[in-house]
Design a protein around this motif. Structure first.
Motif, short mmCIF file in Angstrom:
data_model
loop_
_atom_site.label_atom_id
_atom_site.label_comp_id
_atom_site.label_asym_id
_atom_site.label_seq_id
_atom_site.Cartn_x
_atom_site.Cartn_y
_atom_site.Cartn_z
N LYS A 178 0.84 -1.21 0.00
CA LYS A 178 0.00 0.00 0.00
C LYS A 178 0.87 1.26 0.00
CE LYS A 178 -3.89 2.13 2.46
NZ LYS A 178 -3.95 3.16 1.51
N SER A 179 1.93 1.25 0.76
CA SER A 179 2.80 2.42 0.86
C SER A 179 3.54 2.71 -0.45
CB SER A 179 3.84 2.23 1.97
OG SER A 179 3.21 2.12 3.20
N LEU A 180 4.00 1.67 -1.10
CA LEU A 180 4.78 1.85 -2.33
C LEU A 180 3.91 1.94 -3.58
CD1 LEU A 180 7.82 -0.51 -1.64
CD2 LEU A 180 7.70 1.99 -1.42
N ASP A 181 2.65 1.55 -3.45
CA ASP A 181 1.70 1.60 -4.56
C ASP A 181 2.26 0.81 -5.75
OD1 ASP A 181 -0.75 2.33 -5.72
OD2 ASP A 181 0.09 4.17 -6.56
N TYR A 182 2.21 1.37 -6.94
CA TYR A 182 2.64 0.60 -8.10
C TYR A 182 4.16 0.47 -8.21
CZ TYR A 182 3.85 4.76 -10.84
OH TYR A 182 4.44 5.90 -11.30
N TYR A 183 4.90 1.10 -7.32
CA TYR A 183 6.36 0.90 -7.30
C TYR A 183 6.74 -0.43 -6.64
CZ TYR A 183 7.21 5.73 -8.70
OH TYR A 183 7.26 6.90 -9.40
N TRP A 184 5.79 -1.05 -5.94
CA TRP A 184 6.12 -2.30 -5.29
C TRP A 184 6.08 -3.45 -6.29
CZ3 TRP A 184 4.00 -7.09 -4.75
CH2 TRP A 184 4.71 -7.95 -3.90
N THR A 185 7.18 -4.15 -6.41
CA THR A 185 7.27 -5.38 -7.20
C THR A 185 8.23 -6.33 -6.49
OG1 THR A 185 9.15 -4.73 -8.56
CG2 THR A 185 6.97 -4.09 -9.36
N VAL A 186 8.19 -7.58 -6.89
CA VAL A 186 9.16 -8.52 -6.33
C VAL A 186 10.50 -8.38 -7.05
CG1 VAL A 186 7.46 -10.19 -5.51
CG2 VAL A 186 8.39 -10.43 -7.80
N LYS A 187 10.51 -7.62 -8.12
CA LYS A 187 11.73 -7.36 -8.87
C LYS A 187 12.22 -5.95 -8.57
CE LYS A 187 10.36 -10.41 -12.62
NZ LYS A 187 10.03 -10.49 -14.04
N LEU A 188 13.47 -5.68 -8.94
CA LEU A 188 14.03 -4.33 -8.79
C LEU A 188 13.80 -3.59 -10.11
CD1 LEU A 188 17.44 -4.92 -6.99
CD2 LEU A 188 15.36 -3.92 -6.06
N ILE A 189 12.73 -2.83 -10.15
CA ILE A 189 12.39 -2.07 -11.35
C ILE A 189 12.32 -0.60 -10.97
CG2 ILE A 189 10.67 -1.71 -13.16
CD1 ILE A 189 9.87 -4.65 -12.83
N VAL A 190 13.09 0.21 -11.70
CA VAL A 190 13.20 1.63 -11.37
C VAL A 190 12.97 2.44 -12.63
CG1 VAL A 190 14.74 3.42 -10.46
CG2 VAL A 190 14.88 1.09 -9.57
N GLU A 191 12.17 3.50 -12.49
CA GLU A 191 11.97 4.41 -13.61
C GLU A 191 12.77 5.69 -13.40
OE1 GLU A 191 7.81 5.41 -13.98
OE2 GLU A 191 7.68 6.13 -11.94
N ASP A 192 12.94 6.47 -14.46
CA ASP A 192 13.73 7.70 -14.39
C ASP A 192 13.21 8.64 -13.31
OD1 ASP A 192 15.54 6.98 -16.31
OD2 ASP A 192 14.44 7.94 -17.95
N GLN A 193 11.91 8.81 -13.24
CA GLN A 193 11.32 9.72 -12.27
C GLN A 193 10.81 8.97 -11.03
OE1 GLN A 193 11.66 12.96 -12.88
NE2 GLN A 193 12.64 12.31 -14.78
N HIS A 194 11.52 7.92 -10.68
CA HIS A 194 11.12 7.08 -9.56
C HIS A 194 11.06 7.90 -8.27
CE1 HIS A 194 10.72 2.75 -8.47
NE2 HIS A 194 10.95 3.22 -7.26
N LYS A 195 9.93 7.81 -7.58
CA LYS A 195 9.78 8.53 -6.32
C LYS A 195 10.25 7.65 -5.18
CE LYS A 195 5.77 11.01 -8.01
NZ LYS A 195 4.31 11.06 -7.99
N ILE A 196 11.16 8.18 -4.40
CA ILE A 196 11.64 7.47 -3.22
C ILE A 196 10.64 7.70 -2.08
CG2 ILE A 196 13.53 7.26 -1.54
CD1 ILE A 196 14.30 6.44 -4.41
N ASN A 197 10.22 6.63 -1.44
CA ASN A 197 9.27 6.73 -0.35
C ASN A 197 9.98 7.26 0.88
OD1 ASN A 197 7.51 6.11 1.89
ND2 ASN A 197 6.35 4.85 0.47
N ASN A 198 9.54 8.42 1.37
CA ASN A 198 10.15 9.04 2.55
C ASN A 198 9.34 8.82 3.82
OD1 ASN A 198 12.49 10.08 1.31
ND2 ASN A 198 11.26 11.72 0.42
N ASN A 199 8.44 7.86 3.77
CA ASN A 199 7.66 7.46 4.93
C ASN A 199 8.62 7.12 6.07
OD1 ASN A 199 6.45 5.45 6.71
ND2 ASN A 199 4.73 5.42 5.29
N TRP A 200 8.24 7.43 7.31
CA TRP A 200 9.12 7.20 8.45
C TRP A 200 9.57 5.76 8.56
CZ3 TRP A 200 8.12 3.92 12.50
CH2 TRP A 200 6.80 3.46 12.59
#
Length: 171
Positions: free
Chosen positions: A91-113
């Protein structure tokens, strides 16, 4: 082994399959946006080791004729809590969460505590406790002893690769 253990194993596998579907959908979204997969071999090894761990623990439980006892109940609680953490991470990572390491150019880093404090909550509060819980549920001590080192090494390399990617994104 009594029937409840079979049902629990089926529920755990079903949950993991549902989560895998979420991951696959997220992978498609990211890749369609031009994201790139990194550490493909490490991800594949982890997936294979995770599957082997599950089924090895289950078979070990079958051969030991495991019955539900206090240790098994602790295992169920740990697996359940680890799945709650996994749902939180998804839920926190939304569509950035995968079991693989997939990164896009404008990838948002989660700054949640949680992500700032723990950095890799999925590994330390989901995957590792999940494997410990499965071990306890099936009394799979041989599985734990046999697979913990290769799994730990793969997880170490995965975390290193992820840290490299995160540090490049933070620059």
């Amino acid at each position: 082994m009594n029937n409840i253990v079979y049902y629990l194993f089926s529920l755990i596998v079903l949950f993991r399959l549902v989560v895998l579907c979420i991951s696959k959908n997220n992978e498609k979204k990211l890749l369609s946006k031009g994201a790139v997969e990194y550490g493909k071999n490490i991800s594949n090894y982890l997936a294979v080791l995770h599957t082997i761990f599950y089924f090895s623990a289950f078979v070990e439980g079958m051969t030991r004729h495991v019955k539900m006892d206090f240790i098994s109940y602790i295992g169920i609680m740990i697996v359940s809590l680890s799945f709650v953490v996994l749902l939180y991470v998804i839920k926190s990572l939304d569509y950035y969460w995968t079991v693989k390491l997939i990164v896009e150019d404008q990838h948002k880093i989660n700054n949640n505590w949680v992500f700032k404090t723990i950095k890799h909550p999925n590994y330390f509060f989901n995957i590792i406790p999940e494997l410990i819980g499965v071990t306890l549920l099936f009394h799979a001590w041989r599985t734990l002893l046999t697979l913990s080192i290769p799994y730990g090494l793969c997880l170490y390399f995965r975390i290193r690769k992820e840290n490299d990617l995160l540090s490049k994104k933070n620059q």
